[in-house]
Design an enzyme around this catalytic site. Structure first.
Site, PDB file in Angstrom:
ATOM      1  N   LEU A  14     -18.996  16.671-110.083  1.00 49.46           N
ATOM      2  CA  LEU A  14     -18.372  17.568-109.127  1.00 49.46           C
ATOM      3  C   LEU A  14     -16.984  17.909-109.635  1.00 49.46           C
ATOM      4  O   LEU A  14     -16.330  17.075-110.268  1.00 49.46           O
ATOM      5  CB  LEU A  14     -18.245  16.903-107.744  1.00 49.46           C
ATOM      6  CG  LEU A  14     -19.541  16.545-107.010  1.00 49.46           C
ATOM      7  CD1 LEU A  14     -19.195  15.792-105.723  1.00 49.46           C
ATOM      8  CD2 LEU A  14     -20.343  17.794-106.679  1.00 49.46           C
ATOM      9  N   ASP A  15     -16.526  19.125-109.344  1.00 48.25           N
ATOM     10  CA  ASP A  15     -15.167  19.505-109.705  1.00 48.25           C
ATOM     11  C   ASP A  15     -14.140  18.537-109.128  1.00 48.25           C
ATOM     12  O   ASP A  15     -14.383  17.896-108.100  1.00 48.25           O
ATOM     13  CB  ASP A  15     -14.845  20.886-109.124  1.00 48.25           C
ATOM     14  CG  ASP A  15     -14.967  21.981-110.145  1.00 48.25           C
ATOM     15  OD1 ASP A  15     -15.084  21.671-111.338  1.00 48.25           O
ATOM     16  OD2 ASP A  15     -14.944  23.152-109.735  1.00 48.25           O
ATOM     17  N   LYS A  16     -13.012  18.501-109.768  1.00 42.95           N
ATOM     18  CA  LYS A  16     -11.908  17.699-109.249  1.00 42.95           C
ATOM     19  C   LYS A  16     -11.609  18.066-107.803  1.00 42.95           C
ATOM     20  O   LYS A  16     -11.378  17.197-106.957  1.00 42.95           O
ATOM     21  CB  LYS A  16     -10.670  17.910-110.121  1.00 42.95           C
ATOM     22  CG  LYS A  16      -9.419  17.177-109.638  1.00 42.95           C
ATOM     23  CD  LYS A  16      -8.248  17.459-110.561  1.00 42.95           C
ATOM     24  CE  LYS A  16      -6.986  16.754-110.076  1.00 42.95           C
ATOM     25  NZ  LYS A  16      -5.835  17.011-110.985  1.00 42.95           N
ATOM     26  N   ARG A  58     -18.929  28.709-107.034  1.00 43.97           N
ATOM     27  CA  ARG A  58     -17.652  29.425-107.089  1.00 43.97           C
ATOM     28  C   ARG A  58     -17.812  30.786-107.754  1.00 43.97           C
ATOM     29  O   ARG A  58     -17.241  31.786-107.296  1.00 43.97           O
ATOM     30  CB  ARG A  58     -16.619  28.563-107.817  1.00 43.97           C
ATOM     31  CG  ARG A  58     -16.336  27.242-107.093  1.00 43.97           C
ATOM     32  CD  ARG A  58     -15.594  26.256-107.969  1.00 43.97           C
ATOM     33  NE  ARG A  58     -14.246  26.709-108.251  1.00 43.97           N
ATOM     34  CZ  ARG A  58     -13.421  26.074-109.075  1.00 43.97           C
ATOM     35  NH1 ARG A  58     -13.820  24.978-109.712  1.00 43.97           N
ATOM     36  NH2 ARG A  58     -12.211  26.536-109.279  1.00 43.97           N
TER      37      ARG A  58
END
Length: 445
Positions: free
Chosen positions: A242-244, A350
């Protein structure tokens, strides 16, 4: 068709339907946040590098073929706008990771207008002269750290964790500590591993959403995370990331068999993944399927883009996302949107949200800036509450995206497992503030 309306989700079991519906109902009922770069470019190489790898298009396998240590760049900024130093350099040297650039900056190997700059966030402007030497690649060790982890489920084979926003999943230059892997090493009482592969040096906090790199996962990840039969120590296996800035559920394999089994499930797209987000504006139609490839944005290496033309992006890969509007908020200035992933590409949600014209609130990389969020909210609401909206938007410090539900088949027992976890307090507070202005539940989406 790039976009299809009349979304139909795959059927849910009675138990999973009850769990998902109960969580979604929270968004309608609960109003309280839960606790919890003018000169010609000059690039030189050392004996381990080849000029052919520094072309205009990123090479997917550069980490296996190129050592960037000693690569030099001397160029003046031609761009008219402002840009971060690390982002500008990584755009100019195709294939080098942004994290590697950041490390070079911190080591004093970058100068702007003949003055050493050690801040990666330094803003460069038109006419600035930038000189850079890429640093040596250092082995990276991940030390176990006593970090509080929100463990949703654990047995001897798998671990399901609710990752908080702002936490990086695995170590990388500039993020060698405080990562999820650091915490898991300590939690599982595992020895300190040393990562030699450059696979770990990808700027994971910028370049991976919920991403399984299907072309390399079984080899690179097994190597990087310790599932090597020549080693006695078994280290945590990161199956997806997962993204930061993204919060929510993530599964970790604790043994080689579990890692291989879960990786295969991701490859076959049988993993159930449901996300919720807050978007700048409301998508139309209210539900649909986005089936459009995603590739590296050739104008900005840290960003992916929907492949709508032959020259806009680098090599693209198929990507499909289903979405539906759950609530229309603040007079239509925002929406609570549910996403179901059919594939797991870098920054998939996104990039698809941006393609639809409704970037995620707080997502500066994909256009969902505070300014855009505020302008769309103010456009739909009376001037008497513009100040209130401004205060609410000022709280945005990450993309409003949360991995709500994760379902998979247990690698050893074969049991169908599903876990769900509500968004954290920062997401919930913004959601509540928008609801208090106005909310409209969307039916039949």
């Amino acid at each position: 068709m790039w976009l299809m309306s009349s979304l139909t989700h795959p059927p849910l079991t009675p138990a999973s339907r009850t769990l998902t519906n109960s969580l979604i109902s929270f968004f309608f009922i609960n109003r309280t946040p839960p606790i919890r770069n003018l000169i010609h470019q000059r690039v030189s190489f050392n004996s381990n590098s080849t000029a052919s790898n520094l072309d205009d298009e990123p090479q997917e396998d550069h980490r296996q073929r190129t050592n960037y240590a000693g690569v030099r760049l001397a160029e003046s900024v031609e761009e008219a706008g402002k840009m971060r130093l690390d982002a500008w350099i990584s755009n100019k040297i195709s294939g080098v990771s942004r994290a590697r650039v950041q490390s070079s900056i911190k080591e004093g190997l970058v100068s702007v207008n003949h003055r050493v700059v050690v801040k990666a966030s330094h803003i460069v402007r038109h006419g600035d002269k930038v000189e850079c030497t890429i640093s040596e690649l250092q082995p990276l060790k991940a030390e176990g750290e006593d970090i509080a982890l929100d463990i949703v489920y654990e047995d001897e084979n798998v671990l399901v964790v609710n990752k908080p926003a702002h936490m990086v999943v695995h170590p990388a230059p500039g993020n060698a500590s405080g990562t999820l892997v650091n915490g898991i090493l300590h939690h599982c009482s595992l020895p300190t591993p040393s990562f030699q592969s450059q696979e770990l040096l990808s700027d994971s906090d910028d370049l991976s959403d919920d991403e399984l790199d299907e072309s390399s996962s079984n080899q690179a990840h097994l190597k990087d995370f310790g599932f090597d039969t020549s080693q006695t120590a078994i280290r945590p296996g990161i199956v997806h990331r997962l993204d930061k800035g993204t919060s929510g559920l993530l599964v970790v394999a604790k043994d080689e068999h579990s890692h291989a089994h879960l990786s295969q499930q991701f490859k076959e797209h049988t993993i159930q993944r449901i996300y919720v987000s807050l978007t700048c504006g409301v998508p139309f139609p209210a539900s649909g399927r986005v089936d459009i490839p995603i590739g590296r944005d050739l104008t900005n290496r840290i960003r992916m883009t929907a492949d709508t033309g032959p020259t806009k992006c680098g090599k693209s890969r198929p990507a499909a996302s289903r979405y539906r509007v759950v609530e229309v908020l603040a007079g239509g200035g925002c929406a609570l949107v549910e996403w179901r992933l059919e594939t797991g590409r870098t920054h998939q949600i996104r990039a698809h949200a941006k393609y639809l014209g409704i970037p995620l609130m707080g997502d500066e990389v994909y256009g969902g800036s505070r300014n855009l969020a505020l302008s769309r909210l103010q456009l739909k609401n009376p001037s008497t509450i513009h100040s209130r909206l401004s205060q609410l938007v000022s709280k945005l410090d990450r993309p409003c995206l949360h991995a709500l539900t994760l379902g998979f088949t247990h690698p050893c027992t074969g049991e169908k497992m599903q876990f769900s976890c509500l968004p954290p307090v920062d997401f919930a507070e913004i959601l509540t503030g928008l609801r208090n202005i106005s909310t409209e539940k969307v039916k039949g989406s």
